[in-house]
Write an enzyme that holds these catalytic residues in place. Structure first.
Site, short mmCIF file in Angstrom:
data_model
loop_
_atom_site.label_atom_id
_atom_site.label_comp_id
_atom_site.label_asym_id
_atom_site.label_seq_id
_atom_site.Cartn_x
_atom_site.Cartn_y
_atom_site.Cartn_z
N ALA A 92 37.43 49.56 34.77
CA ALA A 92 38.12 48.46 35.48
C ALA A 92 37.50 48.25 36.85
CB ALA A 92 39.60 48.78 35.62
N ILE A 94 36.88 44.99 40.17
CA ILE A 94 37.04 43.61 40.66
C ILE A 94 35.99 43.32 41.73
CG2 ILE A 94 39.52 43.45 40.21
CD1 ILE A 94 39.95 43.99 43.26
N ASP A 97 34.48 38.66 47.14
CA ASP A 97 33.29 38.51 47.96
C ASP A 97 33.50 37.71 49.23
OD1 ASP A 97 32.20 39.72 45.76
OD2 ASP A 97 30.98 38.01 45.12
N GLN A 150 24.18 43.86 48.11
CA GLN A 150 24.19 42.43 47.78
C GLN A 150 24.85 41.64 48.89
OE1 GLN A 150 22.89 39.88 46.63
NE2 GLN A 150 23.37 39.91 44.46
N PHE A 151 24.24 40.57 49.30
CA PHE A 151 24.81 39.68 50.32
C PHE A 151 26.22 39.26 49.89
CE2 PHE A 151 25.72 35.74 52.41
CZ PHE A 151 25.09 35.81 53.64
N GLY A 152 27.16 39.39 50.80
CA GLY A 152 28.53 38.95 50.51
C GLY A 152 29.35 39.93 49.70
N TYR A 156 32.32 45.54 47.58
CA TYR A 156 32.00 45.88 46.19
C TYR A 156 30.84 46.89 46.14
CZ TYR A 156 30.67 44.98 41.27
OH TYR A 156 30.36 45.11 39.94
N GLY A 187 23.22 45.70 35.20
CA GLY A 187 22.66 44.59 35.96
C GLY A 187 23.45 43.33 35.61
N TYR A 188 22.77 42.19 35.57
CA TYR A 188 23.47 40.94 35.22
C TYR A 188 23.65 40.85 33.72
CZ TYR A 188 23.28 39.40 40.00
OH TYR A 188 23.48 39.30 41.35
P1 NDP Z 1 36.02 41.72 33.76
O1 NDP Z 1 36.62 41.05 34.93
O2 NDP Z 1 35.75 40.94 32.54
O3 NDP Z 1 36.88 42.99 33.36
C1 NDP Z 1 37.46 43.85 34.28
C2 NDP Z 1 38.72 44.41 33.67
O4 NDP Z 1 39.37 45.22 34.64
C3 NDP Z 1 39.70 43.31 33.27
O5 NDP Z 1 40.26 43.65 32.03
C4 NDP Z 1 40.75 43.37 34.38
O6 NDP Z 1 42.03 42.95 33.96
C5 NDP Z 1 40.75 44.86 34.67
N1 NDP Z 1 41.34 45.16 35.97
C6 NDP Z 1 41.18 44.50 37.14
N2 NDP Z 1 41.91 45.09 38.10
C7 NDP Z 1 42.56 46.13 37.53
C8 NDP Z 1 43.48 47.10 37.99
N3 NDP Z 1 43.91 47.14 39.26
N4 NDP Z 1 43.96 48.01 37.11
C9 NDP Z 1 43.57 47.97 35.83
N5 NDP Z 1 42.71 47.09 35.32
C10 NDP Z 1 42.21 46.16 36.16
O7 NDP Z 1 34.70 42.41 34.29
P2 NDP Z 1 33.47 43.03 33.47
O8 NDP Z 1 33.86 43.40 32.10
O9 NDP Z 1 32.31 42.16 33.67
O10 NDP Z 1 33.21 44.35 34.34
C11 NDP Z 1 33.58 45.66 33.93
C12 NDP Z 1 32.99 46.65 34.91
O11 NDP Z 1 31.57 46.48 34.95
C13 NDP Z 1 33.47 46.45 36.34
O12 NDP Z 1 33.66 47.71 36.96
C14 NDP Z 1 32.33 45.69 37.00
O13 NDP Z 1 32.27 45.90 38.38
C15 NDP Z 1 31.14 46.29 36.28
N6 NDP Z 1 29.94 45.44 36.29
C16 NDP Z 1 29.89 44.25 35.59
C17 NDP Z 1 28.75 43.48 35.59
C18 NDP Z 1 28.64 42.19 34.81
O14 NDP Z 1 27.56 41.56 34.83
N7 NDP Z 1 29.65 41.75 34.11
C19 NDP Z 1 27.57 43.89 36.37
C20 NDP Z 1 27.73 45.15 37.04
C21 NDP Z 1 28.88 45.87 36.99
P3 NDP Z 1 42.40 41.36 34.06
O15 NDP Z 1 41.43 40.66 33.12
O16 NDP Z 1 43.81 41.32 33.58
O17 NDP Z 1 42.23 40.98 35.48
#
Ligand code: NDP
Length: 249
Positions: A92, A94, A97, A150-152, A156, A187-188
């Site tokens: 999990a 967030i 930014d 990363q800028f901004g 995170y 990455g992305y």
């Molecule tokens: P998503 O936003 O799709 O998923 C994140 C999940 O975390 C969601 O299910 C969200 O729930 C949940 N979440 C947010 N806040 C909380 C909280 N306080 N307690 C419990 N659950 C929470 O993101 P991604 O799947 O893309 O990212 C997953 C991980 O990978 C993250 O840690 C992210 O930083 C990392 N990451 C992702 C990248 C990408 O390109 N996607 C790149 C680099 C890292 P809800 O949907 O209900 O808000």
């Protein structure tokens, strides 16, 4: 194969979904979490139905990973319902930014609470039991932007960089007990969030990825199942960058 219980936080998100599928495919009993609010609960029910129709049985529990007592109660409940947790994926996360000159204290604090405090809140509940039983796998999801900044995203990037110190330290504590702790830094990746980036910006991002494309969620899930495999006991305290060559340490 031993039946292992795996927990994925933020299971219903872009990467969490693929992780759950891959862990089920690996033969794990998978437990996911979703945010406890009404909207997230309704979405979680739909997600669970869709997953079930695809052959992926994943039980979901409500959880805010920023809430220490909530994490404690969650782990107690899962262990009462299913047995001890063998695998924890701290996924999990967030973003919130802003360049430093405009970042509010609330923005800074919330990202620290959700992305970094969660590592402690969850790992603290399962680590001792894993050590006592002589087996455990913890994977902490970091980010390319924690490696390079990363800028901004000073909030995170600080949390994602902090994950490395946490990972290495508890890897040392678990090393003689059969408990491995590693980080994965995506990455992305081609998720909804990244697809929302304006086309021109996305094109320039892709142009900066040596492999020449975005990653797929399955490619992150593959890193997770590699590190959580029973056979991965000699891999600990490391960071696996999955970024198409965009950043090489
Ligand atoms: P998503 O936003 O799709 O998923 C994140 C999940 O975390 C969601 O299910 C969200 O729930 C949940 N979440 C947010 N806040 C909380 C909280 N306080 N307690 C419990 N659950 C929470 O993101 P991604 O799947 O893309 O990212 C997953 C991980 O990978 C993250 O840690 C992210 O930083 C990392 N990451 C992702 C990248 C990408 O390109 N996607 C790149 C680099 C890292 P809800 O949907 O209900 O808000």
């Amino acid at each position: 194969m031993t039946n292992r219980i795996a927990v994925v936080t933020g299971a219903t998100g872009g990467l969490g979904t693929s992780m759950c599928q891959a862990l089920v495919d690996q033969g794990r009993t998978v437990i996911g979490t979703h945010l406890p609010n009404e909207q997230a609960t309704a979405q979680a029910q739909d997600w669970q139905q869709t997953m079930k129709s695809q052959g992926y049985a994943v039980e979901l529990y409500p959880l805010d990973v920023a809430d220490y007592e909530g994490c404690q109660a969650f782990v107690q409940q899962v262990e009462a319902d299913h047995g001890p947790i063998d695998i924890l994926v701290n996924n999990a996360g967030i973003t919130s930014d802003a360049p430093l000159k405009r970042m509010e204290a609330g923005q800074w604090n919330r990202v620290i609470e959700v992305n970094l405090n969660s590592m402690f809140n969850m790992s603290r509940q399962v680590f001792e039991g894993m050590c006592e039983r002589g087996f455990g796998r913890i994977v902490n999801i970091s980010s390319l932007n924690g490696e390079k900044g990363q800028f901004g995203q000073c909030n995170y990037a600080a949390t994602k960089a902090g994950i490395y110190g946490f990972t290495k330290s508890i890897a040392l504590e678990g090393a003689r007990k059969g408990v491995t702790v590693n980080a994965v830094s995506p990455g992305y990746i081609d998720t909804k969030m990244v697809r929302q980036v304006p086309e021109k910006v996305l094109d320039s991002i892709v142009a900066g990825i040596p492999v020449g494309r975005l990653g797929q969620p399955e490619e992150i899930a593959r890193a997770v199942t590699f590190l959580t495999a029973d056979e991965a006991g000699f891999v600990t305290g490391t960071n696996l960058s999955v970024n198409g060559g965009q950043y090489m340490d």
